[in-house]
Design a protein around this motif. Sequence first.
Motif, PDB file in Angstrom:
ATOM      1  N   GLY A 117      77.121  32.617  93.039  1.00  0.00           N
ATOM      2  CA  GLY A 117      76.185  33.073  92.004  1.00  0.00           C
ATOM      3  C   GLY A 117      75.684  31.943  91.125  1.00  0.00           C
ATOM      4  O   GLY A 117      75.297  32.156  89.977  1.00  0.00           O
ATOM      5  N   LYS A 118      75.686  30.710  91.645  1.00  0.00           N
ATOM      6  CA  LYS A 118      75.301  29.554  90.835  1.00  0.00           C
ATOM      7  C   LYS A 118      73.973  28.922  91.279  1.00  0.00           C
ATOM      8  O   LYS A 118      73.630  27.830  90.824  1.00  0.00           O
ATOM      9  N   ALA A 119      73.291  29.611  92.171  1.00  0.00           N
ATOM     10  CA  ALA A 119      71.976  29.110  92.579  1.00  0.00           C
ATOM     11  C   ALA A 119      71.154  30.261  93.102  1.00  0.00           C
ATOM     12  O   ALA A 119      71.711  31.251  93.596  1.00  0.00           O
ATOM     13  N   TYR A 120      69.834  30.131  92.969  1.00  0.00           N
ATOM     14  CA  TYR A 120      68.950  31.220  93.404  1.00  0.00           C
ATOM     15  C   TYR A 120      67.619  30.671  93.873  1.00  0.00           C
ATOM     16  O   TYR A 120      67.209  29.573  93.493  1.00  0.00           O
ATOM     17  N   VAL A 121      66.990  31.458  94.725  1.00  0.00           N
ATOM     18  CA  VAL A 121      65.667  31.075  95.230  1.00  0.00           C
ATOM     19  C   VAL A 121      64.623  31.625  94.266  1.00  0.00           C
ATOM     20  O   VAL A 121      64.668  32.801  93.900  1.00  0.00           O
ATOM     21  N   ASP A 122      63.744  30.745  93.837  1.00  0.00           N
ATOM     22  CA  ASP A 122      62.757  31.115  92.821  1.00  0.00           C
ATOM     23  C   ASP A 122      61.352  31.000  93.402  1.00  0.00           C
ATOM     24  O   ASP A 122      60.985  29.951  93.947  1.00  0.00           O
ATOM     25  N   PHE A 123      60.577  32.082  93.256  1.00  0.00           N
ATOM     26  CA  PHE A 123      59.204  32.090  93.773  1.00  0.00           C
ATOM     27  C   PHE A 123      58.190  31.814  92.668  1.00  0.00           C
ATOM     28  O   PHE A 123      56.987  31.934  92.899  1.00  0.00           O
TER      29      PHE A 123
END
Length: 554
Positions: A117-123
């Motif tokens: 839960g320490k990274a995410y894909v951002d659009f």
Amino acid sequence: MSTNSNESLNFLEEIIEADLASGKYKHILTRFPPEPNGYLHIGHATSICLNFGLGVKFGGATNLRFDDTNPTTEETEYVDSIISDVRWLGFEPAQIVYASDYFVQLFEWAKVLIQNGKAYVDFSTSQEMATLKGTPTEPGKNSPYRDTTPEENLALFEKMRAGEFPDGHCTLRAKIDMNSPNMIMRDPLLYRIKHAHHHRTGNTWCIYPMYDWAHGQSDSLENITHSICTLEFAPHRELYDWCIAQLGIFPSHQYEFARRNVSYAITSKRKLRQLVEDNIVRSWDDPRMPTISGFRRRGYTPASIREFCDRIGLGKREMVADMSLLEFCIREDLNKSSLRRFAVLHPLKVVITNYPEAQIDHLETENNPEAPETGLRPLSFGRELWIEQDDFMETPPPKYNRLSPGGIVRLKSAYIIRCEEVMKDDAGNITELHCTYIPESRSGQDTSGLKPKGVIHWLSASDAMIAEVRLYDRLFQVEDPAREEDFIATINPNSLQVIENALVEPALMQAELGDRFQFTRLGYFCVDPDSSADKMVFNRTVTLKDTWAKESAK
Ligand code: ATP
Ligand code: MG
């Protein structure tokens, strides 16, 4: 292993000494991490000497790591030049490695962050991201993509990697803190999409890690103990530590020091590339370039550059080192090591009217008065000689101590001559001098009792050879060209003067690439790679300073 405690240490040496003393490390490992997007310049030399120098001083080692995370600007030519420049400076990397060696590991670690839960894909578009980021005085706002689940993010990240999105469509971001007072910590980018060929990994990847994701993890993978970078990376240190902590990997530590710039030079690969691409200089190794390869071709020795880096030292405040200090270092070195030779750049013929027509006398002169073990070399002396045009003046000013009508001068290691007659063409240009020599004034056996005020160099017309000589001046006319809006406008139009028909001692025809000489009274010169068997080309490394005053008395 450890240093003498009486010696004054710079702040990094103090840190390292303490780390070794406390047993934190048994041995240290540093790295020099260039981006292979240009040739190395003198600023890089300071970083090389620092990183490799620490390795040597503390019995550790240093890796050369190419920071090749940006596929579009990197080329193998640059990689090769960087390796040879580091070695030429006198350092051998413990390992030559590439950030791209770690692309698989970095990708796997990115998935670990996502799972935790320490990274995410951002659009978000880059504009939207910039708006949400806030300012140093205002907190940022969370991205709408921030709270997607690890499973969704993992799937999206795999799609990014599989090439399902075009460039710039989305990014992988660390999920840290949009309210952090350190802007770098506001959900920094870890990966971007770039469908581009990479010089080593080819088309394997279409996502590339950002500096912040690649650098610290690469350091950790190599067990780098002291990761030294320039001051602008200080705010990145918090992120550097955060990434390592998230992964629980070897804790490398980042330390910062101030960039070193040099007056009358540019230390930016981008600007140096512009000089090459716009044909303002001939190449990256043009002897006027402040690149390591430029200095090498100019005749600088590795020792002189190391000495320069040593003398300017290390600090926490930006500083501009004086180019004349570098010139001082090379003069010091070459004064001790270079053989003396005669060359006449702008020849004026001298006919010794009382010297027999076909006779050639064999004289001798020192190879290097600073190194008597280098012995003597032969000089031919005949009826026709060459001297420098500006060693003669028809109407000299009061304290002129070279040749003038009726006056005398000593030809170095030969005889005293007297100027009897000045020959001119119809236009009034001086074409030659008719002189007499004083037979009893031969150097070392002088019984003439004459005391000429000046000593000049000369060549015998019987064996002088034509050579090309290139004289260089500073490339920029201002002390800090980088500060100018248009740095190209500050180029010195007279930075290169080519003398195609200079004359040199015949022995210089056998000179080889890498040989360096002092051309008596003219400066230090080296053989340029443009030389051929028929025509040698010499570069002036640097002019002389006071050395002649001392040597000419003989
Ligand atoms: P440039 O602007 O020339 O591209 P850079 O810092 O982007 O410089 P890199 O290839 O990333 O170039 O540099 C490799 C290493 O050299 C880095 O660790 C950097 O900190 C160091 N370095 C670059 N320029 C200087 C300088 N002027 N003084 C000291 N160190 C430098
Ligand atoms: Mg860089």
